[in-house]
Design a protein around this motif. Structure first.
Motif, mmCIF file in Angstrom:
data_model
loop_
_atom_site.group_PDB
_atom_site.id
_atom_site.type_symbol
_atom_site.label_atom_id
_atom_site.label_comp_id
_atom_site.label_asym_id
_atom_site.label_seq_id
_atom_site.Cartn_x
_atom_site.Cartn_y
_atom_site.Cartn_z
ATOM 1 N N PRO A 172 0.908 -1.177 -0.091
ATOM 2 C CA PRO A 172 0.054 0.005 -0.050
ATOM 3 C C PRO A 172 0.892 1.427 0.006
ATOM 4 O O PRO A 172 1.952 1.340 0.452
ATOM 5 C CB PRO A 172 -1.020 -0.162 1.235
ATOM 6 C CG PRO A 172 -0.783 -1.658 1.616
ATOM 7 C CD PRO A 172 0.720 -2.035 1.213
ATOM 8 N N VAL A 173 0.557 2.208 -0.800
ATOM 9 C CA VAL A 173 1.306 3.566 -1.005
ATOM 10 C C VAL A 173 0.495 4.617 -0.383
ATOM 11 O O VAL A 173 -0.557 4.931 -0.549
ATOM 12 C CB VAL A 173 1.618 3.597 -2.266
ATOM 13 C CG1 VAL A 173 2.216 4.898 -2.386
ATOM 14 C CG2 VAL A 173 2.376 2.740 -2.862
ATOM 15 N N ASP A 174 1.257 5.318 0.735
ATOM 16 C CA ASP A 174 0.844 6.463 1.010
ATOM 17 C C ASP A 174 1.345 7.710 0.501
ATOM 18 O O ASP A 174 2.630 7.954 0.284
ATOM 19 C CB ASP A 174 1.305 6.659 2.566
ATOM 20 C CG ASP A 174 1.060 7.994 3.422
ATOM 21 O OD1 ASP A 174 0.148 8.778 2.716
ATOM 22 O OD2 ASP A 174 1.211 8.053 4.515
ATOM 23 N N ASP A 175 0.470 8.289 -0.195
ATOM 24 C CA ASP A 175 1.042 9.419 -1.156
ATOM 25 C C ASP A 175 1.674 10.700 -0.394
ATOM 26 O O ASP A 175 1.972 11.518 -1.021
ATOM 27 C CB ASP A 175 -0.236 10.003 -1.869
ATOM 28 C CG ASP A 175 -0.457 9.015 -3.130
ATOM 29 O OD1 ASP A 175 -1.673 9.220 -3.748
ATOM 30 O OD2 ASP A 175 0.071 8.138 -3.207
ATOM 31 N N THR A 176 1.162 10.690 0.947
ATOM 32 C CA THR A 176 2.135 11.711 1.719
ATOM 33 C C THR A 176 3.445 11.281 2.080
ATOM 34 O O THR A 176 4.318 12.172 2.617
ATOM 35 C CB THR A 176 1.403 12.026 2.744
ATOM 36 O OG1 THR A 176 1.254 10.807 3.859
ATOM 37 C CG2 THR A 176 -0.100 12.458 2.831
ATOM 38 N N SER A 177 3.760 10.188 1.993
ATOM 39 C CA SER A 177 5.221 9.675 2.162
ATOM 40 C C SER A 177 6.080 10.214 1.033
ATOM 41 O O SER A 177 5.903 10.252 -0.028
ATOM 42 C CB SER A 177 5.089 8.131 2.002
ATOM 43 O OG SER A 177 6.402 7.578 2.122
ATOM 44 N N GLU A 225 9.050 6.040 -4.660
ATOM 45 C CA GLU A 225 7.778 5.066 -5.178
ATOM 46 C C GLU A 225 6.635 5.759 -5.130
ATOM 47 O O GLU A 225 5.902 5.827 -5.994
ATOM 48 C CB GLU A 225 7.813 3.728 -4.564
ATOM 49 C CG GLU A 225 6.757 3.000 -5.148
ATOM 50 C CD GLU A 225 6.540 1.493 -4.644
ATOM 51 O OE1 GLU A 225 5.503 1.048 -4.838
ATOM 52 O OE2 GLU A 225 7.382 1.013 -3.674
ATOM 53 N N GLY A 226 6.253 6.377 -3.826
ATOM 54 C CA GLY A 226 5.072 7.199 -3.875
ATOM 55 C C GLY A 226 5.113 8.327 -4.880
ATOM 56 O O GLY A 226 3.981 8.718 -5.420
ATOM 57 N N ARG A 227 6.373 9.052 -5.047
ATOM 58 C CA ARG A 227 6.282 10.275 -6.176
ATOM 59 C C ARG A 227 5.954 9.621 -7.205
ATOM 60 O O ARG A 227 5.404 10.474 -8.071
ATOM 61 C CB ARG A 227 7.711 10.868 -5.755
ATOM 62 C CG ARG A 227 7.903 11.584 -4.499
ATOM 63 C CD ARG A 227 7.123 12.841 -4.652
ATOM 64 N NE ARG A 227 7.212 13.779 -5.727
ATOM 65 C CZ ARG A 227 8.207 14.287 -6.004
ATOM 66 N NH1 ARG A 227 9.136 14.651 -5.035
ATOM 67 N NH2 ARG A 227 8.504 15.256 -7.222
ATOM 68 N N ALA A 280 3.151 10.927 -9.780
ATOM 69 C CA ALA A 280 3.216 11.417 -10.909
ATOM 70 C C ALA A 280 2.508 10.746 -12.142
ATOM 71 O O ALA A 280 1.932 11.360 -12.966
ATOM 72 C CB ALA A 280 4.530 11.586 -11.202
ATOM 73 N N TYR A 281 2.775 9.294 -11.993
ATOM 74 C CA TYR A 281 1.826 8.530 -12.988
ATOM 75 C C TYR A 281 0.356 8.827 -12.981
ATOM 76 O O TYR A 281 -0.145 9.072 -14.176
ATOM 77 C CB TYR A 281 2.064 7.138 -12.825
ATOM 78 C CG TYR A 281 1.480 6.034 -13.720
ATOM 79 C CD1 TYR A 281 1.995 5.764 -14.900
ATOM 80 C CD2 TYR A 281 0.296 5.714 -13.459
ATOM 81 C CE1 TYR A 281 1.328 5.050 -15.925
ATOM 82 C CE2 TYR A 281 -0.487 4.814 -14.342
ATOM 83 C CZ TYR A 281 0.107 4.471 -15.470
ATOM 84 O OH TYR A 281 -0.477 3.929 -16.422
ATOM 85 N N ARG A 282 -0.166 8.811 -11.969
ATOM 86 C CA ARG A 282 -1.544 9.017 -11.834
ATOM 87 C C ARG A 282 -2.024 10.319 -12.400
ATOM 88 O O ARG A 282 -3.281 10.496 -13.111
ATOM 89 C CB ARG A 282 -2.043 9.097 -10.422
ATOM 90 C CG ARG A 282 -2.545 7.796 -9.583
ATOM 91 C CD ARG A 282 -3.455 8.123 -8.577
ATOM 92 N NE ARG A 282 -2.768 8.712 -7.565
ATOM 93 C CZ ARG A 282 -1.873 8.296 -6.711
ATOM 94 N NH1 ARG A 282 -1.476 6.914 -6.673
ATOM 95 N NH2 ARG A 282 -1.434 9.026 -5.734
ATOM 96 N N GLU A 283 -1.291 11.449 -12.338
ATOM 97 C CA GLU A 283 -1.286 12.638 -12.965
ATOM 98 C C GLU A 283 -1.521 12.577 -14.571
ATOM 99 O O GLU A 283 -1.894 13.384 -15.309
ATOM 100 C CB GLU A 283 -0.625 13.884 -12.114
ATOM 101 C CG GLU A 283 -0.555 14.056 -11.009
ATOM 102 C CD GLU A 283 -2.021 14.904 -10.904
ATOM 103 O OE1 GLU A 283 -2.458 15.627 -11.601
ATOM 104 O OE2 GLU A 283 -2.880 14.508 -9.695
#
Length: 213
Positions: A121-126, A130-132, A136-139
């Motif tokens: 699971p990825v915490d985007d506030t992390s 990997e989270g970055r 960025a991919y989602r955007e």
């Protein structure tokens, strides 16, 4: 990559590390395949095929990019002369696997991945890289699983060191939901696309897909 010949044992060590696709300790290696003795370890390190972490005990070993490339050449290699029947059988199997990869247009990294690695699971506030990358991919992606050019991705991550992003992309490519691919239409690539490529094994990859971003 050196073309220096390897002993059957050294070749089997490379294939064991390929199959595991992760750092493997001396102890594990003796369980999974042949023991890697000091002389062979130094040779494989000198040839740039294996990276050994000697800061831990037992030592751990992992294929380098040249090691992955050397393994790919083994998938079409002739059987060396005067080897034992089990080794002949291994080469026969490797050639069959090589034919399958060629027919299916698959790369080694698409077949060999760590057995226990799962999508965390990825915490985007992390602040993790990997989270970055996932954010960025989602955007940039039209939808999960869509292909995004690495040149666009790198522009969105311009504040991160290039080598750090490269290492994380190579690691993430071993996750079941992450895929790196070369651009098949090479004429469509600009200089910025080629510069943004990340090399896995011996293949420059220009596109990223994440099924669960």
């Amino acid at each position: 990559m050196s073309a220096e010949s390897l002993t059957p044992t050294e070749t089997l060590v490379l294939l064991t590390l390929l199959a595991e696709a992760r750092p493997v300790s001396n102890t594990e290696l003796k369980t999974l395949g042949p023991e890697l003795r000091a002389a062979s370890r130094r040779k494989l390190t000198r040839l740039g095929l294996v990276a050994t972490d000697t800061s831990v005990r037992p030592f751990t070993h992992e294929l380098t990019d040249d090691g992955w490339a050397r393994c790919r050449t083994l998938l079409g290699a002739d059987t060396p002369p005067r080897v034992a029947p089990p080794v002949r059988a291994v080469y026969t199997l490797l050639r069959a696997l090589g034919r399958h990869l060629d027919r299916a247009d698959l790369q080694l990294y698409e077949v060999f991945a760590p057995a226990t690695e799962e999508v965390a699971p990825v915490d985007d506030t992390s602040p993790t890289v990997e989270g970055r990358i996932r954010a960025a991919y989602r955007e940039l992606a039209r939808e999960p699983g869509a292909w995004v050019g690495l040149a666009r991705l790198r522009s969105a991550l311009a504040d991160l060191p290039v080598d750090e992003v490269d290492r994380e992309l190579v690691r993430m490519n071993r996750l079941p939901d992450v895929h790196l691919n070369p651009e098949m239409n090479q004429k469509a690539l600009g200089d910025h696309d080629r510069a943004a490529a990340v090399v896995v094994g011996d293949t420059p990859n220009h596109l990223l897909s994440i099924e669960v971003a």
